[in-house]
Design a protein around this motif. Structure first.
Motif, PDB file in Angstrom:
ATOM      1  N   UNK A  45       0.844  -1.186   0.000  1.00  0.00           N
ATOM      2  CA  UNK A  45       0.000   0.000   0.000  1.00  0.00           C
ATOM      3  C   UNK A  45       0.883   1.241   0.000  1.00  0.00           C
ATOM      4  N   UNK A  46       0.341   2.339  -0.538  1.00  0.00           N
ATOM      5  CA  UNK A  46       1.120   3.570  -0.650  1.00  0.00           C
ATOM      6  C   UNK A  46       0.218   4.781  -0.487  1.00  0.00           C
ATOM      7  N   UNK A  47       0.864   5.932  -0.391  1.00  0.00           N
ATOM      8  CA  UNK A  47       0.167   7.216  -0.395  1.00  0.00           C
ATOM      9  C   UNK A  47       0.908   8.140  -1.348  1.00  0.00           C
ATOM     10  N   UNK A  48       0.172   8.805  -2.210  1.00  0.00           N
ATOM     11  CA  UNK A  48       0.734   9.808  -3.130  1.00  0.00           C
ATOM     12  C   UNK A  48       0.385  11.177  -2.584  1.00  0.00           C
ATOM     13  N   UNK A  49       1.379  12.055  -2.409  1.00  0.00           N
ATOM     14  CA  UNK A  49       1.109  13.386  -1.856  1.00  0.00           C
ATOM     15  C   UNK A  49       1.156  14.495  -2.910  1.00  0.00           C
ATOM     16  N   UNK A  50       1.188  14.118  -4.175  1.00  0.00           N
ATOM     17  CA  UNK A  50       1.261  15.093  -5.260  1.00  0.00           C
ATOM     18  C   UNK A  50       2.673  15.290  -5.774  1.00  0.00           C
ATOM     19  N   UNK A  51       3.655  14.869  -4.998  1.00  0.00           N
ATOM     20  CA  UNK A  51       5.059  14.991  -5.375  1.00  0.00           C
ATOM     21  C   UNK A  51       5.822  13.691  -5.151  1.00  0.00           C
ATOM     22  N   UNK A  52       5.498  13.018  -4.048  1.00  0.00           N
ATOM     23  CA  UNK A  52       6.225  11.810  -3.653  1.00  0.00           C
ATOM     24  C   UNK A  52       5.270  10.667  -3.365  1.00  0.00           C
ATOM     25  N   UNK A  53       5.785   9.464  -3.548  1.00  0.00           N
ATOM     26  CA  UNK A  53       5.081   8.243  -3.198  1.00  0.00           C
ATOM     27  C   UNK A  53       5.638   7.773  -1.855  1.00  0.00           C
ATOM     28  N   UNK A  54       4.755   7.601  -0.879  1.00  0.00           N
ATOM     29  CA  UNK A  54       5.135   7.174   0.468  1.00  0.00           C
ATOM     30  C   UNK A  54       4.790   5.707   0.633  1.00  0.00           C
ATOM     31  N   UNK A  55       5.761   4.907   1.054  1.00  0.00           N
ATOM     32  CA  UNK A  55       5.608   3.470   1.223  1.00  0.00           C
ATOM     33  C   UNK A  55       5.827   3.121   2.687  1.00  0.00           C
ATOM     34  N   UNK A  56       4.896   2.379   3.267  1.00  0.00           N
ATOM     35  CA  UNK A  56       4.979   1.967   4.670  1.00  0.00           C
ATOM     36  C   UNK A  56       5.334   0.486   4.662  1.00  0.00           C
ATOM     37  N   UNK A  57       6.614   0.184   4.822  1.00  0.00           N
ATOM     38  CA  UNK A  57       7.134  -1.155   4.608  1.00  0.00           C
ATOM     39  C   UNK A  57       7.521  -1.859   5.902  1.00  0.00           C
ATOM     40  N   UNK A  58       7.343  -3.161   5.927  1.00  0.00           N
ATOM     41  CA  UNK A  58       7.893  -3.961   7.011  1.00  0.00           C
ATOM     42  C   UNK A  58       9.415  -3.815   7.003  1.00  0.00           C
ATOM     43  N   UNK A  95      14.834   5.773  -3.068  1.00  0.00           N
ATOM     44  CA  UNK A  95      14.028   6.018  -1.871  1.00  0.00           C
ATOM     45  C   UNK A  95      14.863   6.679  -0.783  1.00  0.00           C
ATOM     46  N   UNK A  96      14.157   7.417   0.062  1.00  0.00           N
ATOM     47  CA  UNK A  96      14.744   7.987   1.276  1.00  0.00           C
ATOM     48  C   UNK A  96      14.020   7.341   2.454  1.00  0.00           C
ATOM     49  N   UNK A  97      14.742   7.093   3.533  1.00  0.00           N
ATOM     50  CA  UNK A  97      14.168   6.549   4.754  1.00  0.00           C
ATOM     51  C   UNK A  97      13.795   7.731   5.641  1.00  0.00           C
ATOM     52  N   UNK A  98      12.534   7.764   6.106  1.00  0.00           N
ATOM     53  CA  UNK A  98      12.022   8.911   6.861  1.00  0.00           C
ATOM     54  C   UNK A  98      11.484   8.428   8.216  1.00  0.00           C
ATOM     55  N   UNK A  99      11.915   9.078   9.281  1.00  0.00           N
ATOM     56  CA  UNK A  99      11.453   8.707  10.615  1.00  0.00           C
ATOM     57  C   UNK A  99      12.257   7.559  11.183  1.00  0.00           C
ATOM     58  N   UNK A 100      11.883   7.154  12.395  1.00  0.00           N
ATOM     59  CA  UNK A 100      12.626   6.070  13.038  1.00  0.00           C
ATOM     60  C   UNK A 100      12.266   4.730  12.400  1.00  0.00           C
ATOM     61  N   UNK A 101      13.141   3.771  12.584  1.00  0.00           N
ATOM     62  CA  UNK A 101      12.972   2.458  11.988  1.00  0.00           C
ATOM     63  C   UNK A 101      13.259   1.377  13.029  1.00  0.00           C
ATOM     64  N   UNK A 102      12.239   0.593  13.374  1.00  0.00           N
ATOM     65  CA  UNK A 102      10.849   0.689  12.923  1.00  0.00           C
ATOM     66  C   UNK A 102      10.131   1.865  13.582  1.00  0.00           C
ATOM     67  N   UNK A 103       9.022   2.248  12.989  1.00  0.00           N
ATOM     68  CA  UNK A 103       8.248   3.408  13.442  1.00  0.00           C
ATOM     69  C   UNK A 103       7.430   3.031  14.668  1.00  0.00           C
ATOM     70  N   UNK A 104       7.614   3.802  15.741  1.00  0.00           N
ATOM     71  CA  UNK A 104       6.861   3.573  16.974  1.00  0.00           C
ATOM     72  C   UNK A 104       6.001   4.770  17.349  1.00  0.00           C
ATOM     73  N   UNK A 131       2.907  -0.251  14.880  1.00  0.00           N
ATOM     74  CA  UNK A 131       3.081  -1.612  15.387  1.00  0.00           C
ATOM     75  C   UNK A 131       4.536  -1.958  15.684  1.00  0.00           C
ATOM     76  N   UNK A 132       5.444  -1.020  15.470  1.00  0.00           N
ATOM     77  CA  UNK A 132       6.846  -1.293  15.733  1.00  0.00           C
ATOM     78  C   UNK A 132       7.460  -2.273  14.747  1.00  0.00           C
ATOM     79  N   UNK A 133       6.790  -2.461  13.602  1.00  0.00           N
ATOM     80  CA  UNK A 133       7.287  -3.391  12.585  1.00  0.00           C
ATOM     81  C   UNK A 133       7.481  -2.727  11.224  1.00  0.00           C
ATOM     82  N   UNK A 134       6.889  -1.554  11.040  1.00  0.00           N
ATOM     83  CA  UNK A 134       6.932  -0.856   9.757  1.00  0.00           C
ATOM     84  C   UNK A 134       7.723   0.443   9.882  1.00  0.00           C
ATOM     85  N   UNK A 135       8.148   0.970   8.745  1.00  0.00           N
ATOM     86  CA  UNK A 135       8.795   2.285   8.692  1.00  0.00           C
ATOM     87  C   UNK A 135       8.543   2.879   7.308  1.00  0.00           C
ATOM     88  N   UNK A 136       8.838   4.174   7.199  1.00  0.00           N
ATOM     89  CA  UNK A 136       8.486   4.932   5.996  1.00  0.00           C
ATOM     90  C   UNK A 136       9.638   5.052   5.013  1.00  0.00           C
TER      91      UNK A 136
END
Length: 155
Positions: A45-58, A95-104, A131-136
């Protein structure tokens, strides 16, 4: 700035059509290169913000490991069943990694709007449960190729 599409210009989506298409779709296919050089493709699953595609990956996935080693990616979003209704786009870049990994859920202003919209689009809630299993991952495409075979009827 994304590279201009050279082939298939007659059936490519306009910027507005592409934006509407990417905003309305939920699932993409993410292609990475594994350590042994083999391609790997997986749905996400993804989100498009008009400029970038955001992926929430395990973060414990082959996709994540591949992108940590080599952040180059190709992503396809498509729709349609019959030949004359096929449409889609391929977005490529790094891709760029954004936020902590995994995301809490640690504060990250850059993710506030993204997480809110992703939660609404995919879960029907206003706040993304972490869920502490995914990151952006963020893909700001360097190249985009699109197609809309419905335009063939007017050619």
């Amino acid at each position: 700035m994304a590279v201009t599409q050279r082939r298939g210009r007659r059936i490519m989506m306009t910027p507005g059509e592409l934006d509407e298409f990417l905003t309305s779709r939920r699932t993409c296919r993410v292609a990475t290169v594994s350590a042994d050089g083999a391609p790997h493709a997986s749905p996400l699953w993804f989100l498009w913000d008009g400029t970038s595609l955001w992926l929430y990956s395990l973060t414990r996935s082959r996709r994540w490991a591949d992108l940590r080693r080599d952040p180059r990616v190709a992503v396809v979003v498509d729709a349609g069943e019959e030949y004359g209704e096929l449409r889609g786009a391929e977005l490529t870049g790094t891709v760029e990694f954004v936020g902590e990994s995994p995301r809490t859920g640690e504060p990250c202003p850059e993710l506030d709007a993204v997480e809110r919209e992703f939660a609404r689009k995919n879960f029907g809630v206003d706040e993304l449960p972490h869920d502490g299993r995914h990151a952006w991952l963020r893909l700001t495409p360097q190249a985009v190729a699109s197609w809309d075979f419905r335009k063939l009827a007017s050619l």
